[in-house]
Design a protein around this motif. Structure first.
Motif, short mmCIF file in Angstrom:
data_model
loop_
_atom_site.label_atom_id
_atom_site.label_comp_id
_atom_site.label_asym_id
_atom_site.label_seq_id
_atom_site.Cartn_x
_atom_site.Cartn_y
_atom_site.Cartn_z
N PRO A 130 0.71 -1.02 0.13
CA PRO A 130 -0.13 -0.21 0.21
C PRO A 130 0.74 1.48 -0.21
O PRO A 130 1.98 1.02 0.08
N GLU A 131 -0.08 2.07 -0.40
CA GLU A 131 0.91 3.82 -0.45
C GLU A 131 1.29 3.80 1.11
O GLU A 131 0.42 3.77 2.07
N LYS A 132 1.88 5.11 1.11
CA LYS A 132 3.10 5.10 2.75
C LYS A 132 3.66 3.96 3.25
O LYS A 132 3.61 4.26 4.20
N SER A 133 4.48 3.14 2.49
CA SER A 133 4.89 2.04 3.46
C SER A 133 6.20 1.77 3.02
O SER A 133 6.75 2.03 1.92
N MET A 134 7.31 1.19 3.74
CA MET A 134 7.75 0.90 3.43
C MET A 134 9.05 -0.41 2.98
O MET A 134 8.28 -1.49 3.41
#
Length: 276
Positions: free
Chosen positions: A215-219
């Motif tokens: 998902p977006e905003k993941s490392m």
């Protein structure tokens, strides 16, 4: 276009720090797969109430910070007499070493803030060295461009496709390197990584093609020491991190990162007694 294999996904989470600054944080203090990186915060808001309080004076010991702004302004001041302002596209590096008390405050008239602060661990042999500080204005940060991609090279050396580009910050702990990479839709770029190095990507816009899908905003954590080809079907933007694992015990308490609880207690005592 083949999806890139990743070994771990670490989602960010909303929280706040400083004087009520709203952030998204990826904590990595206890994660051997992300060594030498400890944490990254994304600061993003067009509401001044979310960030105008900034980060008033506070201490650090045993780690480094690298702050990079996409939009906005932040002023650094510390008890060693350093003072500097970075604006959109600029960066600030601070090695806390044996101790620093600093503040990071946004410009009062600012209506939007978007940036990142990374924490990098210091090896035990460097945790009690004198603190260091450096501003890097946007015009000193080199840009690299390729077929459907562009990158700002903030720290370290990067091999992107056939291009080798070095950033202005080249003495970070653990050979750490930092870049801001954008991929257009249906574009890709090859990253060459030295053996045994850690490679991470914090994807803050869009998605990379990856297995599993993140998902977006993941490392994203990639298999250690492997060169990778990053691709995106619909476009993506990310902070790329690369470094050499330190492989030492990490004991973290608030702004202090040491190797034992005894060293943490000493840091607290030194700060409370004014011995930073």
């Amino acid at each position: 276009m083949n999806a890139q294999s990743i070994s771990m996904i670490i989602p960010s989470r909303p929280t706040s720090d400083g004087d009520g600054v709203k952030i998204r944080r990826v904590p990595m203090f206890d994660n051997r797969a992300t060594d030498p990186f400890l944490m990254i915060d994304e600061l993003l808001s067009d509401n001044p109430d979310d960030f105008i309080g900034g980060f008033p004076p506070h201490p650090h010991r045993g780690m480094e910070t690298l702050t990079y702004l996409i939009h906005g302004s932040l002023e650094h001041r510390d008890h060693a007499g350093n003072q500097g302002m970075i604006n959109s596209g600029g960066a600030q590096w601070m090695s806390a070493g044996r101790g620093i008390i600093h503040s990071e405050m946004p410009a009062r008239e600012m209506q939007k803030l978007h940036g990142f602060q990374l924490w990098i661990n210091l090896p035990a042999s460097e945790k009690m060295q004198p603190p260091k500080y450096r501003d890097v204005p946007a015009e000193e940060i080199p840009q690299a461009n390729g077929n459907g991609w562009q990158a700002s090279i903030i720290a370290g050396d990067w091999q992107l496709d056939e291009q080798h580009v070095s950033g202005p910050l080249n003495d970070l702990a653990a050979d750490a390197a930092y870049a801001d990479l954008s991929l257009a839709a249906v574009a890709s770029v090859q990253l060459t990584v030295s053996p045994q190095q850690t490679l991470l990507a914090f994807v803050f816009e869009g998605q990379l093609d990856s297995t599993p899908e993140a998902p977006e905003k993941s490392m994203l954590v990639f298999p250690q020491g492997e060169s990778v080809r990053l691709s995106s079907t619909h476009g993506a933007r990310m902070i790329l991190l690369r470094g050499t694992p330190i492989r030492e015990k990490v004991v973290h308490y608030g702004p202090f990162v040491m190797n034992s609880i005894e060293e943490i207690n000493q840091a607290i005592a030194d700060y409370n007694s004014g011995n930073f």
